[in-house]
Design a protein around this motif. Structure first.
Motif: not given
Length: 122
Positions: A54-73
């Motif tokens: 699940t990810t959430y974004y501020k409206d003004s950054v939707k479509g431009r910013f992407t959050i992701s994670r690597d739990n192994a790191k």
């Protein structure tokens, strides 16, 4: 106590891209990115749940910013494309010590990084 260290900030022209990274010294759960421009309050940018589903974004950054994670790191990322001058701010990584679900509320986070500056010039 978990330490968060951000990297990847810098100066780019409007329309450019940057990728922020945040490395945690230990295990964390929900994580997020916030930003603060001079004279303004710290505001939510993006958040991700513990398993990344699940990810959430501020409206003004939707479509431009992407959050992701690597739990192994123990690392969370923020890919920022098509940067605009209004994105200029210090960006802070945040992490929860127990919350599994992503949150847009800064009060839900227990650990904070020192911040990394992002400047988008017109």
């Amino acid at each position: 106590q978990v330490q968060l260290v951000e990297s990847g900030g810098g100066l780019v022209q409007a329309g450019g891209s940057l990728r922020l990274s945040c490395a945690a010294s230990g295990r964390t759960f929900a994580m997020g990115w916030f930003r603060q421009a001079p004279g303004k309050e710290r505001e939510f940018v993006a958040a991700i749940s513990w398993k990344g589903g699940t990810t959430y974004y501020k409206d003004s950054v939707k479509g431009r910013f992407t959050i992701s994670r690597d739990n192994a790191k123990n690392t969370v990322y923020l890919q920022m494309n098509n940067l605009k001058p209004e994105d200029t701010a210090a960006y802070y990584c945040a992490a929860s010590s127990s919350r599994l679900v992503a949150s847009t509320d800064r009060d839900d986070y227990d650990y904070w990084g020192q911040g990394t500056q992002v400047t988008s010039s017109s």
